[in-house]
Each structure stands twice: as structure tokens, then as C-alpha cells.
Design a protein around this motif. Structure first.
Motif, mmCIF file in Angstrom:
data_model
loop_
_atom_site.group_PDB
_atom_site.id
_atom_site.type_symbol
_atom_site.label_atom_id
_atom_site.label_comp_id
_atom_site.label_asym_id
_atom_site.label_seq_id
_atom_site.Cartn_x
_atom_site.Cartn_y
_atom_site.Cartn_z
ATOM 1 N N ARG A 29 0.850 -1.184 -0.045
ATOM 2 C CA ARG A 29 -0.080 0.025 0.068
ATOM 3 C C ARG A 29 0.999 1.133 -0.079
ATOM 4 O O ARG A 29 1.851 1.576 0.849
ATOM 5 N N ALA A 30 0.582 2.076 -0.721
ATOM 6 C CA ALA A 30 1.414 3.291 -1.186
ATOM 7 C C ALA A 30 1.593 4.187 0.139
ATOM 8 O O ALA A 30 2.556 4.795 0.559
ATOM 9 N N THR A 31 0.399 4.100 0.913
ATOM 10 C CA THR A 31 0.163 5.167 2.227
ATOM 11 C C THR A 31 0.594 4.426 3.302
ATOM 12 O O THR A 31 0.679 5.149 4.435
ATOM 13 N N HIS A 32 0.950 3.153 3.126
ATOM 14 C CA HIS A 32 1.385 2.521 4.581
ATOM 15 C C HIS A 32 2.687 2.817 4.780
ATOM 16 O O HIS A 32 3.550 3.269 3.784
ATOM 17 N N THR A 46 10.161 13.136 -1.222
ATOM 18 C CA THR A 46 9.913 13.627 -2.604
ATOM 19 C C THR A 46 11.016 13.782 -3.663
ATOM 20 O O THR A 46 10.925 13.299 -4.893
ATOM 21 N N GLU A 47 12.224 14.240 -3.134
ATOM 22 C CA GLU A 47 13.452 14.141 -3.988
ATOM 23 C C GLU A 47 13.830 12.628 -4.459
ATOM 24 O O GLU A 47 14.111 12.718 -5.732
ATOM 25 N N GLY A 52 4.780 10.818 -7.244
ATOM 26 C CA GLY A 52 3.680 9.948 -7.500
ATOM 27 C C GLY A 52 3.198 9.147 -6.368
ATOM 28 O O GLY A 52 3.813 9.303 -5.243
ATOM 29 N N PRO A 53 2.315 8.335 -6.692
ATOM 30 C CA PRO A 53 1.485 7.782 -5.387
ATOM 31 C C PRO A 53 2.573 6.643 -4.816
ATOM 32 O O PRO A 53 2.278 6.154 -3.424
ATOM 33 N N HIS A 54 3.570 6.151 -5.394
ATOM 34 C CA HIS A 54 4.377 5.323 -4.777
ATOM 35 C C HIS A 54 5.809 5.869 -4.231
ATOM 36 O O HIS A 54 6.817 5.277 -4.245
ATOM 37 N N GLN A 55 5.776 7.149 -4.274
ATOM 38 C CA GLN A 55 7.002 7.834 -3.712
ATOM 39 C C GLN A 55 7.701 7.181 -2.650
ATOM 40 O O GLN A 55 8.960 7.255 -2.625
#
Length: 199
Positions: A29-32, A46-47, A52-55
Motif C-alpha cells: 500500500r502506497a500510504t502504508h 519527494t526528492e 507519484g503515489p508510490h514515492q
């Protein structure tokens, strides 16, 4: 005839990333949690991982390519069952800059900041093998000592709090209390525990 279990612990290099993910984020899960909070700021995530959702996953993959990967994975008979976030304290920015968990002295210690046992494998001795494997990894890279900052609550503790370990768990692996921090968890002060390694 009973076969003895085979335990191994390895650093989470890029080729072992999926094993790490199986322990901490099985459904990807991307937000996990990807165990980044002590390692990177939001801007650094971010860098390294883009926008994206899988950053977060991509940022963690990038950390695995560094000289000191962000931790180790423990295997039981070839199955990844545990994760320990460990590295030089100087490479763990949130801990390195902490005003609540200050260094005990000038020794360039390695620090354990998170321990996760895979669901379905608890109460099978994973944590002991995980800590010992993490310490051996640190020793192999010249660490003079390994520290952790568990709490020692009087009653049952929430075992989902991965950064929080128990004092007894570390004592069984040769750690000793060397101080108390100004940080708390589960309303209890965090200890500073250290295992000094042979020079």
C-alpha cells in the motif's frame, strides 16, 4: 527426526527489497509505513521518490542502494520474517538531531530505531535472531557499539508499536542500560541501551 530451523540475517540491499516489503508492507500500500520517518524528511522523500503515489516505496528503494542500507531482514528457513531499521546514528537524521534522545557520549554508535516481526511469526524467537543479526551486521561494518531506546512498561504493551521494544528483549541480546532519555513512549521514558562490540 526434527530439523533445526535455519536463521539468516542480511542487509536490505536492492535485491532483497521485496523481502523487506513482505515483512513491513505485504500488500504494497502506497500510504502504508515504509520505515522512512527516522531517515528522511517529506522533502527528501519527494526528492528520492518523485511525486507519484508510490514515492515512499521508491525513496526506500533508493536508500537500499547506499553504502549502509537502512536495515536488515531476518529469514527463517528462507522466508523473510523480521525487519530491523539499523545504521550509524549519524545517518539517521531524526535521531541524530533529536533534542530528547541525546548521545550518551562521542562514540560513533549504530542505532536500532525500528523492529518489525512479520504477522504469523510472533512468539517464535524472531526478535532475538533479528537483534543479534543486526548487531552482527553493525560489527562487520566497524561499529564500536549498538544502541536502542526501548521503554520498560509495567504491564502489557502495544506490540504494533514497532519502534518500541522491551528492556528485557534487548538485555537478552547483551544490551545494558546506560541512561534515560527525555523522550517517552506509551507514557514511559525511553531508555538508552547499549551493546559494546569487540574492537
Amino acid at each position: 527426526m526434527t530439523t533445526e530451523p535455519v536463521w539468516e540475517t542480511h542487509p536490505v540491499t536492492p535485491d532483497r527489497f521485496e523481502d523487506f516489503a513482505d515483512v513491513v508492507n505485504r500488500n504494497r500500500r502506497a500510504t502504508h509505513c515504509w520505515c522512512l520517518s527516522h531517515r528522511l524528511t517529506t522533502a527528501e522523500i519527494t526528492e528520492l521518490g518523485g511525486d507519484g503515489p508510490h514515492q515512499r516505496e521508491l525513496a526506500m528503494r533508493a536508500l537500499c542502494e547506499r553504502e549502509h542500507p537502512p536495515g536488515v531482514v531476518t529469514y527463517l528457513d528462507g522466508t523473510p520474517v523480521g525487519w530491523c531499521n539499523i545504521g550509524p546514528r549519524s545517518e539517521i537524521p531524526r535521531l541524530h538531531r533529536s533534542k530528547l534522545i541525546r548521545p550518551t557520549d562521542d562514540l560513533p554508535v549504530w542505532s536500532i530505531v525500528c523492529i518489525v516481526v512479520r504477522s504469523g511469526y510472533r512468539r517464535r524467537g524472531v526478535t532475538r535472531h533479528l537483534i543479534d543479526g543486526a548487531v552482527n551486521h553493525a560489527a562487520a561494518h566497524g561499529a564500536p557499539a549498538v544502541e536502542s531506546h526501548p521503554v520498560d512498561p509495567p504491564g502489557r504493551m502495544d506490540l504494533t508499536m514497532a519502534f518500541v521494544g522491551t528492556r528485557a528483549m534487548f538485555e537478552r541480546s547483551g544490551f545494558e542500560v546506560v541512561g534515560t532519555t527525555d523522550a517517552t513512549a506509551s507514557r514511559m521514558p525511553r531508555l538508552t541501551m547499549r551493546r559494546t562490540l569487540a574492537s
